[in-house]
Design a protein around this motif. Structure first.
Motif, PDB file in Angstrom:
ATOM      1  N   THR A   1       0.882  -1.259   0.061  1.00 24.98           N
ATOM      2  CA  THR A   1      -0.011   0.008  -0.010  1.00 24.98           C
ATOM      3  C   THR A   1       0.874   1.263   0.134  1.00 24.98           C
ATOM      4  OG1 THR A   1      -1.798  -1.213   1.306  1.00 24.98           O
ATOM      5  CG2 THR A   1      -1.815   1.169   1.134  1.00 24.98           C
ATOM      6  N   LEU A   2       0.467   2.378  -0.813  1.00 20.10           N
ATOM      7  CA  LEU A   2       1.293   3.373  -1.034  1.00 20.10           C
ATOM      8  C   LEU A   2       0.535   4.524  -1.412  1.00 20.10           C
ATOM      9  CD1 LEU A   2       3.586   3.408  -4.130  1.00 20.10           C
ATOM     10  CD2 LEU A   2       1.748   1.801  -3.639  1.00 20.10           C
ATOM     11  N   LEU A   3       0.980   5.753  -1.554  1.00 21.19           N
ATOM     12  CA  LEU A   3       0.286   6.970  -2.016  1.00 21.19           C
ATOM     13  C   LEU A   3       0.939   7.227  -3.313  1.00 21.19           C
ATOM     14  CD1 LEU A   3       0.359   9.307   1.150  1.00 21.19           C
ATOM     15  CD2 LEU A   3      -1.474   8.115  -0.129  1.00 21.19           C
ATOM     16  N   VAL A   4       0.306   7.423  -4.227  1.00 22.98           N
ATOM     17  CA  VAL A   4       0.468   7.828  -5.863  1.00 22.98           C
ATOM     18  C   VAL A   4       0.134   9.067  -6.072  1.00 22.98           C
ATOM     19  CG1 VAL A   4       0.079   6.875  -8.228  1.00 22.98           C
ATOM     20  CG2 VAL A   4       0.030   5.145  -6.274  1.00 22.98           C
ATOM     21  N   PRO A   5       1.201   9.586  -6.510  1.00 25.76           N
ATOM     22  CA  PRO A   5       0.740  11.099  -7.210  1.00 25.76           C
ATOM     23  C   PRO A   5      -0.048  11.304  -8.169  1.00 25.76           C
ATOM     24  CG  PRO A   5       3.229  10.413  -7.754  1.00 25.76           C
ATOM     25  CD  PRO A   5       2.552   9.210  -6.964  1.00 25.76           C
TER      26      PRO A   5
ATOM     27  N   ASP B   1      -2.062  17.256  -8.280  1.00 26.70           N
ATOM     28  CA  ASP B   1      -2.109  17.985  -6.908  1.00 26.70           C
ATOM     29  C   ASP B   1      -2.597  17.141  -5.999  1.00 26.70           C
ATOM     30  OD1 ASP B   1      -4.661  18.143  -7.691  1.00 26.70           O
ATOM     31  OD2 ASP B   1      -5.034  20.349  -7.488  1.00 26.70           O
ATOM     32  N   VAL B   2      -2.729  15.940  -6.086  1.00 26.08           N
ATOM     33  CA  VAL B   2      -3.085  15.158  -4.830  1.00 26.08           C
ATOM     34  C   VAL B   2      -2.399  13.830  -4.882  1.00 26.08           C
ATOM     35  CG1 VAL B   2      -5.348  16.083  -4.810  1.00 26.08           C
ATOM     36  CG2 VAL B   2      -5.329  13.857  -6.174  1.00 26.08           C
ATOM     37  N   ARG B   3      -2.361  13.154  -3.684  1.00 25.77           N
ATOM     38  CA  ARG B   3      -1.858  11.675  -3.805  1.00 25.77           C
ATOM     39  C   ARG B   3      -2.716  10.766  -3.358  1.00 25.77           C
ATOM     40  NH1 ARG B   3       3.703  12.141  -3.719  1.00 25.77           N
ATOM     41  NH2 ARG B   3       4.100  10.056  -2.756  1.00 25.77           N
ATOM     42  N   LEU B   4      -3.014   9.832  -4.087  1.00 27.02           N
ATOM     43  CA  LEU B   4      -4.250   8.841  -3.773  1.00 27.02           C
ATOM     44  C   LEU B   4      -3.681   7.350  -3.232  1.00 27.02           C
ATOM     45  CD1 LEU B   4      -5.729   9.452  -7.250  1.00 27.02           C
ATOM     46  CD2 LEU B   4      -6.544  10.597  -5.076  1.00 27.02           C
ATOM     47  N   GLU B   5      -4.281   6.892  -2.187  1.00 27.51           N
ATOM     48  CA  GLU B   5      -4.058   5.408  -1.762  1.00 27.51           C
ATOM     49  C   GLU B   5      -4.251   4.482  -2.651  1.00 27.51           C
ATOM     50  OE1 GLU B   5      -4.839   4.726   2.528  1.00 27.51           O
ATOM     51  OE2 GLU B   5      -6.154   6.521   2.439  1.00 27.51           O
TER      52      GLU B   5
ATOM     53  N   ARG C   1      -3.012  10.366 -14.673  1.00 24.48           N
ATOM     54  CA  ARG C   1      -1.799  10.330 -14.087  1.00 24.48           C
ATOM     55  C   ARG C   1      -1.238   9.118 -13.236  1.00 24.48           C
ATOM     56  NH1 ARG C   1      -4.918  15.122 -13.335  1.00 24.48           N
ATOM     57  NH2 ARG C   1      -3.803  17.037 -14.478  1.00 24.48           N
ATOM     58  N   VAL C   2      -2.149   8.092 -12.777  1.00 26.26           N
ATOM     59  CA  VAL C   2      -1.573   7.230 -12.350  1.00 26.26           C
ATOM     60  C   VAL C   2      -0.994   6.091 -13.339  1.00 26.26           C
ATOM     61  CG1 VAL C   2      -2.351   5.047 -11.168  1.00 26.26           C
ATOM     62  CG2 VAL C   2      -3.375   7.135 -10.256  1.00 26.26           C
ATOM     63  N   VAL C   3      -1.602   5.985 -14.425  1.00 31.17           N
ATOM     64  CA  VAL C   3      -0.894   5.285 -15.484  1.00 31.17           C
ATOM     65  C   VAL C   3       0.597   5.980 -15.816  1.00 31.17           C
ATOM     66  CG1 VAL C   3      -1.073   4.787 -17.996  1.00 31.17           C
ATOM     67  CG2 VAL C   3      -3.200   4.547 -16.401  1.00 31.17           C
ATOM     68  N   ALA C   4       0.467   7.288 -15.971  1.00 33.50           N
ATOM     69  CA  ALA C   4       1.836   7.727 -16.205  1.00 33.50           C
ATOM     70  C   ALA C   4       2.912   7.450 -14.992  1.00 33.50           C
ATOM     71  CB  ALA C   4       1.815   9.414 -16.149  1.00 33.50           C
ATOM     72  N   TRP C   5       2.433   7.274 -13.814  1.00 31.45           N
ATOM     73  CA  TRP C   5       3.184   7.086 -12.570  1.00 31.45           C
ATOM     74  C   TRP C   5       3.529   5.369 -12.925  1.00 31.45           C
ATOM     75  CZ3 TRP C   5       2.565   3.098  -9.058  1.00 31.45           C
ATOM     76  CH2 TRP C   5       3.658   3.226  -8.139  1.00 31.45           C
TER      77      TRP C   5
ATOM     78  N   ALA D   1       7.814   3.970 -10.303  1.00 32.08           N
ATOM     79  CA  ALA D   1       7.027   2.970  -9.958  1.00 32.08           C
ATOM     80  C   ALA D   1       7.846   1.525  -9.916  1.00 32.08           C
ATOM     81  CB  ALA D   1       5.793   2.668 -11.216  1.00 32.08           C
ATOM     82  N   GLY D   2       9.097   1.648  -9.791  1.00 28.85           N
ATOM     83  CA  GLY D   2       9.785   0.428  -9.391  1.00 28.85           C
ATOM     84  C   GLY D   2       9.854  -0.644 -10.536  1.00 28.85           C
ATOM     85  N   ALA D   3       9.186  -1.890 -10.186  1.00 25.50           N
ATOM     86  CA  ALA D   3       9.295  -3.061 -10.813  1.00 25.50           C
ATOM     87  C   ALA D   3       8.140  -3.024 -11.711  1.00 25.50           C
ATOM     88  CB  ALA D   3       8.888  -4.478 -10.042  1.00 25.50           C
ATOM     89  N   LEU D   4       6.994  -2.024 -11.754  1.00 24.90           N
ATOM     90  CA  LEU D   4       6.112  -1.980 -12.690  1.00 24.90           C
ATOM     91  C   LEU D   4       6.444  -1.135 -13.905  1.00 24.90           C
ATOM     92  CD1 LEU D   4       2.967  -0.935 -10.303  1.00 24.90           C
ATOM     93  CD2 LEU D   4       3.890  -3.079 -11.191  1.00 24.90           C
TER      94      LEU D   4
END
Length: 219
Positions: free
Chosen positions: A3-7, A10-14, A91-95, A101-104
């Protein structure tokens, strides 16, 4: 599962990320939940578990912040704000595709959207055609993404319950507006309603989804 916060702007989503055990890295499926739901949606989690068994990583995240969820409980407006939700999903897809995103990082990405989340997934796929390889909509509201349907290039599977007649009609109309050469398809689950609560209905959704992503996301 981590579980983490994804940028996301202007917000970070769980978010919760699950990787298949003992499998070579495959694609990543990002989930967009429906109205009034969240990353803990039992229906999405059941589908995600099936995808993980098929060798796909999954990302389930909250489209709204905790503060926005409280606001939405009173107004029910943010859950239908498809431009907002699609922008955050993009934006989550871009992350996911970034080095953060490390291993992703660098793995092909698919989108799974339910209800209003499906509209957000279609808009996101249309706006980022190079980043999204396939889409699945479960009981989706493609009419809320009408302006973007013709621009969706990622092969899209529209899954609808046979007893969900109003939404079935909306999906049939949406399919007619989508590019016939992109490989889009409509799948009807007989006897199922909008939430696929009937015995075996959600299992069929998971089967159809896993086959679609495994067939359409490149190795």
């Amino acid at each position: 599962m981590s579980t983490l916060l994804v940028p996301a702007g202007d917000v970070r989503l769980e978010a919760e990320i699950s990787e298949p055990v003992g499998e070579a890295p495959g694609g990543v499926v990002v989930f967009a939940h429906g109205s009034g739901s969240g990353r803990r949606s039992p229906r999405n989690r059941e589908v995600a578990a099936r995808l993980t068994k098929r060798g796909l990583a999954t990302v389930l995240f909250d489209l709204l912040t905790p503060e926005e969820e409280i606001e939405d409980l009173h107004t029910a407006q943010l859950r239908f704000n498809v431009p907002l939700l699609a922008g955050r999903l993009s934006r989550v897809v871009a992350w996911v595709r970034s080095e953060e995103a490390g291993a992703l990082t660098g793995r092909p990405v698919g989108l799974f959207g339910a209800s209003t989340g499906a509209a957000a997934a279609l808009v996101a796929a249309a706006s980022t055609p190079r980043d999204v390889g396939a889409v699945v909509s479960r009981g989706g509201r493609p009419d809320l993404a009408a302006h973007a349907l013709g621009a969706v290039r990622a092969p899209t599977l529209l899954i609808v319950g046979g007893h969900d007649t109003d939404v079935l009609a909306l999906n049939e109309q949406a399919l007619e507006r989508m590019d016939p050469g992109a490989g889009h398809r409509l799948a009807v689950v007989p006897g199922a309603g909008h939430l696929f609560e009937e015995p075996g209905a959600l299992r069929e959704v998971a089967r159809l989804s896993s086959e679609w992503f495994c067939s359409n996301l490149p190795e």
